[in-house]
Design an enzyme around this catalytic site. Structure first.
Site, PDB file in Angstrom:
ATOM      1  N   GLY A 158       0.820  -1.191   0.000  1.00 40.32           N
ATOM      2  CA  GLY A 158       0.000   0.000   0.000  1.00 40.32           C
ATOM      3  C   GLY A 158       0.863   1.253   0.000  1.00 40.32           C
ATOM      4  O   GLY A 158       2.053   1.207   0.334  1.00 40.32           O
ATOM      5  N   CYS A 159       0.265   2.388  -0.365  1.00 39.20           N
ATOM      6  CA  CYS A 159       1.050   3.622  -0.448  1.00 39.20           C
ATOM      7  C   CYS A 159       1.475   4.117   0.935  1.00 39.20           C
ATOM      8  O   CYS A 159       2.650   4.462   1.141  1.00 39.20           O
ATOM      9  CB  CYS A 159       0.259   4.693  -1.188  1.00 39.20           C
ATOM     10  SG  CYS A 159      -1.425   4.976  -0.577  1.00 39.20           S
ATOM     11  N   TYR A 160       0.559   4.145   1.898  1.00 40.03           N
ATOM     12  CA  TYR A 160       0.951   4.538   3.254  1.00 40.03           C
ATOM     13  C   TYR A 160       1.998   3.580   3.836  1.00 40.03           C
ATOM     14  O   TYR A 160       3.009   4.031   4.385  1.00 40.03           O
ATOM     15  CB  TYR A 160      -0.266   4.581   4.175  1.00 40.03           C
ATOM     16  CG  TYR A 160      -1.117   5.818   4.075  1.00 40.03           C
ATOM     17  CD1 TYR A 160      -0.582   7.091   4.259  1.00 40.03           C
ATOM     18  CD2 TYR A 160      -2.484   5.713   3.842  1.00 40.03           C
ATOM     19  CE1 TYR A 160      -1.380   8.226   4.199  1.00 40.03           C
ATOM     20  CE2 TYR A 160      -3.295   6.847   3.773  1.00 40.03           C
ATOM     21  CZ  TYR A 160      -2.747   8.098   3.949  1.00 40.03           C
ATOM     22  OH  TYR A 160      -3.535   9.219   3.887  1.00 40.03           O
ATOM     23  N   THR A 162       4.227   1.833   2.321  1.00 42.11           N
ATOM     24  CA  THR A 162       5.512   2.083   1.678  1.00 42.11           C
ATOM     25  C   THR A 162       6.226   3.243   2.358  1.00 42.11           C
ATOM     26  O   THR A 162       7.415   3.154   2.700  1.00 42.11           O
ATOM     27  CB  THR A 162       5.324   2.376   0.181  1.00 42.11           C
ATOM     28  OG1 THR A 162       4.811   1.211  -0.471  1.00 42.11           O
ATOM     29  CG2 THR A 162       6.639   2.769  -0.480  1.00 42.11           C
ATOM     30  N   SER A 163       5.505   4.335   2.586  1.00 43.28           N
ATOM     31  CA  SER A 163       6.135   5.511   3.189  1.00 43.28           C
ATOM     32  C   SER A 163       6.572   5.241   4.629  1.00 43.28           C
ATOM     33  O   SER A 163       7.626   5.701   5.062  1.00 43.28           O
ATOM     34  CB  SER A 163       5.175   6.707   3.147  1.00 43.28           C
ATOM     35  OG  SER A 163       4.082   6.539   4.031  1.00 43.28           O
TER      36      SER A 163
END
Length: 346
Positions: A158-160, A162-163
């Site tokens: 997911g994008c969150y 990953t960060s």
């Protein structure tokens, strides 16, 4: 696949924000041939160039409504699924049952969690093929690169997550297990996909900033799992919606089990990412900004060690549609087929 023959690739869900970015990246990849493109639902066929502004004047396969027979007839070596979670959960086993040698990069959450029971609570459906969960490789490229080479199923993060994971994993052995890790994350509205609800309209978002999903966001168990944290570990994740189209900035508040020096933290990040072509680590005390990564496949990471040397703030920035989704999926393809990790991205 490092032969002269290009890798034949199909994309399902090509008309969404992530799918369109993915097609644009694959269209310029030197080792890829786009064999077929599909939307995730019905509707009329769409011309290739209409998907993304960078495709203007270029030729490629038209985008058709999803037809599994047509997908398999295109004889892809790899399939990207930029589809809803339940759709991917049904498509992955169907495709592999028909063609066991197929390689799949799934950009949904349908293979990110290791335990089938978690899907009903966090995603709202019973997983149809739980035996495949153990086979899926979590596609955080910089950390699981070796396992990707033999993977049939890659669960694109997911994008969150990953960060958050890029910022926390290098420090995992230094963290105080009894202190809460607090993840204050802010994302552009494209992270919600193409939605027509009032809450995602320009009038509601402009000049606004709001938190949502505290304690209930489905990315939380994914992050806990990848950090090795049990469900009751002190971990707080609060996502926010920015009045911007794209990008994620995550501010991570961490505590250490002992006093540390800035040089020790610098060394931890250098060891983790010193050879990673798409990760930029700032000098100690310097924090990255969103503008430095939006529109790129790169991630920026920085930290500030706080007074007392037992706490720090780590800041990470990514483009949610690229490093948080499409470009990371291409990184994973590169690892799977033996291309340079930044092929089609740099």
């Amino acid at each position: 696949m490092t032969s002269s023959r290009p890798c034949n690739v199909s994309v399902v869900g090509a008309t969404g924000y992530v799918g369109a970015e993915l097609v644009a990246l694959l269209a310029r990849h030197p080792g890829v041939a786009l064999s077929a493109l599909f939307s995730g639902s019905g509707g009329a066929a769409r011309p290739f160039a209409s998907l993304h502004r960078s495709l203007a004047g270029r030729s490629g396969p038209e985008v058709r409504p999803l037809d599994v027979d047509a997908l398999l007839e295109a004889a892809p070596d790899a399939v990207f699924l930029a589809t809803p979670h339940e759709t991917s959960a049904e498509l992955v086993p169907l495709l592999l049952d028909w063609e066991p040698s197929l390689r799949i990069v799934d950009l949904s959450g349908s293979f990110r969690l290791a335990h089938a029971d978690d899907y009903r609570g966090w995603y709202g459906f019973a997983h149809p093929r739980p035996e495949l969960l153990a086979e899926a490789v979590y596609g955080l490229t910089e950390w699981n690169g070796e396992a990707l080479a033999a993977a049939r199923i890659v669960a694109n993060p997911g994008c969150y997550p990953t960060s958050v994971l890029l910022g926390l994993k290098p420090l995992a052995t230094l963290l105080d297990p009894d202190a809460a890790v607090i993840c204050d994350c802010k994302s552009g509205v494209s992270g919600a996909g193409k939605r027509t609800e009032l809450a995602y309209s320009f009038a509601e978002l402009y000049g606004n900033l709001k938190a949502y999903g505290a304690g209930t966001h489905r990315h939380e168990p994914e992050m806990r799992q990848q950090l090795g944290l049990p469900a009751d570990a002190p971990f707080v994740f609060v996502p926010h919606l920015l009045p911007a189209v794209r990008g994620i900035l995550s501010t991570l508040h961490v505590a250490f089990g002992r006093a540390v020096a800035a040089e020790e933290l610098e060394e931890a990040f250098a060891e983790a990412y010193g050879r990673c072509p798409l990760i930029d680590v700032c000098p100690a005390g310097s924090l990255p900004e969103l503008n430095s990564v939006v529109g790129t496949p790169r991630a920026g990471i920085g930290f500030s060690l706080l007074p007392g040397s037992r706490r720090a703030v780590v800041v990470t920035v990514i483009d949610n549609l690229l490093k948080g989704a499409a470009s990371q999926a291409v990184q994973n393809l590169n690892r799977m087929f033996g291309y340079d990790e930044a092929a089609g991205l740099a």
